[in-house]
Design an enzyme around this catalytic site. Structure first.
Site, mmCIF file in Angstrom:
data_model
loop_
_atom_site.group_PDB
_atom_site.id
_atom_site.type_symbol
_atom_site.label_atom_id
_atom_site.label_comp_id
_atom_site.label_asym_id
_atom_site.label_seq_id
_atom_site.Cartn_x
_atom_site.Cartn_y
_atom_site.Cartn_z
ATOM 1 N N ASN A 157 2.220 -2.428 -6.738
ATOM 2 C CA ASN A 157 3.463 -1.726 -5.703
ATOM 3 C C ASN A 157 4.303 -3.304 -6.051
ATOM 4 O O ASN A 157 4.482 -3.954 -6.720
ATOM 5 C CB ASN A 157 2.613 -1.713 -4.198
ATOM 6 C CG ASN A 157 3.375 0.043 -3.893
ATOM 7 O OD1 ASN A 157 4.643 0.352 -4.267
ATOM 8 N ND2 ASN A 157 2.242 0.950 -3.806
ATOM 9 N N ASP A 209 2.532 -1.502 0.800
ATOM 10 C CA ASP A 209 2.797 -0.688 -0.068
ATOM 11 C C ASP A 209 4.537 -1.982 -0.927
ATOM 12 O O ASP A 209 4.378 -3.100 -0.695
ATOM 13 C CB ASP A 209 3.365 0.444 0.624
ATOM 14 C CG ASP A 209 3.290 1.598 -0.247
ATOM 15 O OD1 ASP A 209 4.030 1.316 -1.181
ATOM 16 O OD2 ASP A 209 2.733 2.873 0.023
#
Length: 308
Positions: A157, A209
């Site tokens: 990510n 994230d």
């Protein structure tokens, strides 16, 4: 350590209604905000001044985007590899590095380009098939694609570079860590844990994230399941948070606007990735786009462009 500050964003800036909104990318030459819905296989192009919206639909998921040096269309990764989007929902592949054995069971996820226009992107693990997530580098000048870190990673990510490009940051979401590498001319070395979010006190079942980086070297990390974007300073300490109480899954963020001091934030519906749809009632704006005005506080680094 500087005193931690928090701002609260109560309302969405644009009601996109994404299932898995991701990959925001601002183009300063057009004032367009590009973003994707991975689950719905869509790419959105939103004029941030007029709110005129166009949407492209594809047969494969588009997972991340990059501006191109020639200004034509966008670079991207699809589930299958590195490609170009040149309008009208067309994909021109540059490289599909996954083997036939890997292709059905993993996909590319987040990515970004360095100052030389090389595209770095990582894949997602599949424990049932014993496939680890890996980090790849595609060099369009040399037409070469290499694995630069075999991992094993869970969910590759948010990634980016320090202002002097000597540090490369890379997120492994499901272990809740952001790594820092020594970086030089496309090569990675000396991987270390920059942030262990659980050790920093963030809640279980919330995850690092996507990310972006500001001119001071601060790392802004979206928190899936955490309703916020967190700024880590260069030492890994939290000094600023953007809290979005009506959106559960905050997926990524980017700087934009005329002065590069506006932060665009993507989110995902509570049902995304096998989530609990019943939670959407408590987080009704999950899936929309949010805007944080950081003028007078922070300015983002310019995003490097893809050399293809």
């Amino acid at each position: 350590m500087a005193e931690e500050r928090t701002v609260i964003i109560k309302d969405p800036w644009f009601k996109a209604g994404c299932i898995l909104g991701e990959g925001p990318l601002y183009d300063p030459t057009t004032s367009l905000l590009h973003f994707v819905d991975i689950s719905e296989k869509k790419v959105f192009h939103l004029n941030t001044r007029s709110f005129e919206l166009s949407v492209e639909e594809f047969t494969v998921p588009i997972s991340c985007l990059a501006l191109r040096r020639n200004g034509v269309g966008l670079g991207c990764t699809t589930a299958e590899g590195f490609a170009l989007l040149e309008g009208n929902s067309t994909i021109t592949y540059l490289c599909k590095p996954l083997t036939p054995q890997e292709m059905p069971f993993t996909r590319f996820n987040d990515g970004a380009c360095d100052s030389q226009g090389r595209f770095f992107a990582g894949t997602i693990c599949n424990p049932e098939k014993d496939l680890p997530g890996k980090l790849y580098r595609y060099d369009p000048i040399k037409h070469a694609c290499d694995i630069v870190d075999e991992g094993p990673f869970t969910d590759s990510n948010g990634l980016g570079w320090s202002p002097d490009e000597k540090i490369f940051y890379f997120t492994d979401s499901l272990v809740n860590k952001i790594y820092a590498y020594d970086y030089g001319d496309g090569n990675l070395g000396n991987r270390q844990v920059f942030v262990d979010a659980i050790e920093r006190g963030f809640a279980e079942k919330t995850y690092c994230d996507g990310l972006c980086i500001d001119e001071e070297g601060g790392i802004w990390s979206a928190r899936w399941g955490g309703s916020r974007v967190v700024r880590f300073d260069r030492s890994g300490n939290v000094d600023f948070q953007i809290h979005i109480p009506t959106a559960l899954n905050v997926t990524s963020c980017c700087f934009g606007g005329p002065n590069n001091d506006q932060m665009y934030i993507t989110t995902a519906h509570c049902s995304a990735n096998g989530g609990d749809e019943s939670r959407q009632g408590n987080y009704p704006d999950s899936g929309h786009i949010f805007l944080a005005d950081l003028s007078g506080l922070f300015r983002g680094l310019e995003r490097f462009r893809f050399a293809a």
